[in-house]
Design a protein around this motif. Structure first.
Motif, short mmCIF file in Angstrom:
data_model
loop_
_atom_site.label_atom_id
_atom_site.label_comp_id
_atom_site.label_asym_id
_atom_site.label_seq_id
_atom_site.Cartn_x
_atom_site.Cartn_y
_atom_site.Cartn_z
N ALA A 1 0.83 -1.38 0.08
CA ALA A 1 0.01 -0.06 -0.03
C ALA A 1 1.04 1.21 0.08
O ALA A 1 1.85 1.31 0.59
CB ALA A 1 -1.10 0.00 1.27
N LEU B 1 0.30 5.24 0.87
CA LEU B 1 -0.80 6.04 1.43
C LEU B 1 -0.20 7.40 1.18
O LEU B 1 0.90 7.68 1.23
CB LEU B 1 -0.89 5.73 2.96
N ALA C 1 -6.47 0.09 3.98
CA ALA C 1 -5.25 -0.39 3.28
C ALA C 1 -4.23 -1.01 4.28
O ALA C 1 -3.84 -2.10 3.99
CB ALA C 1 -4.73 0.51 2.59
N LEU C 2 -4.15 -0.33 5.50
CA LEU C 2 -3.18 -1.09 6.23
C LEU C 2 -3.57 -2.40 6.82
O LEU C 2 -2.79 -3.21 7.28
CB LEU C 2 -2.73 -0.05 7.45
N ALA D 1 -3.11 -4.79 3.53
CA ALA D 1 -1.78 -4.88 2.89
C ALA D 1 -0.85 -5.44 3.63
O ALA D 1 -0.96 -5.63 4.88
CB ALA D 1 -1.32 -3.66 2.04
N GLY E 1 3.77 -1.29 3.67
CA GLY E 1 3.53 -0.01 3.29
C GLY E 1 4.55 1.21 2.99
O GLY E 1 5.50 0.87 3.64
N CYS F 1 2.90 -3.14 7.15
CA CYS F 1 1.54 -2.25 7.35
C CYS F 1 1.53 -2.71 9.00
O CYS F 1 0.93 -1.52 9.53
CB CYS F 1 0.61 -2.78 6.69
#
Length: 258
Positions: A34, A36, A201-202, A205, A208, A222
């Motif tokens: 991910a 971010l 997302a965290l 995934a 990150g 993540c």
């Protein structure tokens, strides 16, 4: 393990404006990564550069051991680096089935295409139910499912998703990320997703990166990122003043990522 994707010192400009500078990321085979960041951080520019939509000013993109930076987008896609663009961008006047067929336009293995179509319809039953319907008549969530399914029909080694939660309800967002996780787990396809919804997302995934003003400012698993005070404050609604860079109110100090 050799990374499937290596991005080294990537820099992209829009005219005289530096949109992305000194970006280094890696994606390991079978992992979901991910990226971010807020609007304007450079996330979409990153994906468009990797996909060949934009040529980088400098830096390297090594995919599956081959340099792909500067290649045309169709050449990059045929090598297995496939983008699901922001805003879905389905073909509104084609049927759902024809949209999926467009994703396999460069393939010549008819049996494999049929098998992948069946797999996409298993992941997204609503696409099977609406296969003869014009794509423009689908809901936003269904169009996102179609865009992901169309990308998978290209048999990607790395599936790139640009803001898949955009305009979707929390329930649909959770469903979409759950299916993307199934694609990774069931097929071994690596995933690179850029997303503003940091929490979802965290949660899904493996690894990150955090991007601000065109640069990578933090990188970790993540699980580790979700525990960092600065990340929690900036992206997960943590209490202000609890960041690693000090105890002053966030608006009174310059952000420092550690």
């Amino acid at each position: 393990m050799t990374p499937l994707l290596q991005v080294q010192n990537l820099e992209t400009w829009y005219g005289p404006i530096v949109a992305m500078q000194g970006v280094n990321i890696e994606v390991q085979p079978g992992r979901m990564v991910a990226v971010l960041g807020a609007n304007g951080a450079g996330k979409t520019t990153l994906l468009n550069t990797l996909a060949g939509v934009i040529d980088p000013f400098k830096g390297q993109v090594i995919f599956n051991g081959e340099a792909v930076h500067g290649r045309d987008a169709d050449a990059v896609s045929r090598r297995g680096l496939v983008l699901v663009p922001e805003g879905r961008q389905v073909y509104p006047f084609l049927s759902v089935r024809d949209n999926l067929a467009m994703g396999a336009y460069s393939r010549r293995d008819a049996d494999g295409v049929r098998d992948d179509l069946a797999r996409v319809q298993q992941w997204f039953p609503r696409l099977k139910e609406r296969e003869s319907q014009h794509a423009g008549l689908l809901s936003g969530g269904e169009q996102q499912m179609l865009a992901i399914g169309r990308a998978y029909m290209g048999r990607p080694r790395l599936l790139m998703l640009d803001e898949p939660s955009l305009g979707l309800s929390p329930l649909l967002t959770k469903e979409i990320f759950g299916i993307v996780g199934r694609i990774r787990d069931e097929t071994g396809t690596a995933v690179l997703v850029v997303e503003q919804n940091a929490a979802i997302a965290l949660a899904h995934a493996d690894d990150g990166y955090i991007m601000e003003l065109g640069r990578i400012v933090a990188a970790d698993t993540c699980e580790a990122l979700a525990q960092k005070a600065d990340v929690r404050e900036a992206y997960l609604g943590g209490a202000a003043g609890q960041g690693l860079s000090g105890t002053a109110q966030r608006w009174r100090r310059r952000k420092t990522w550690r």
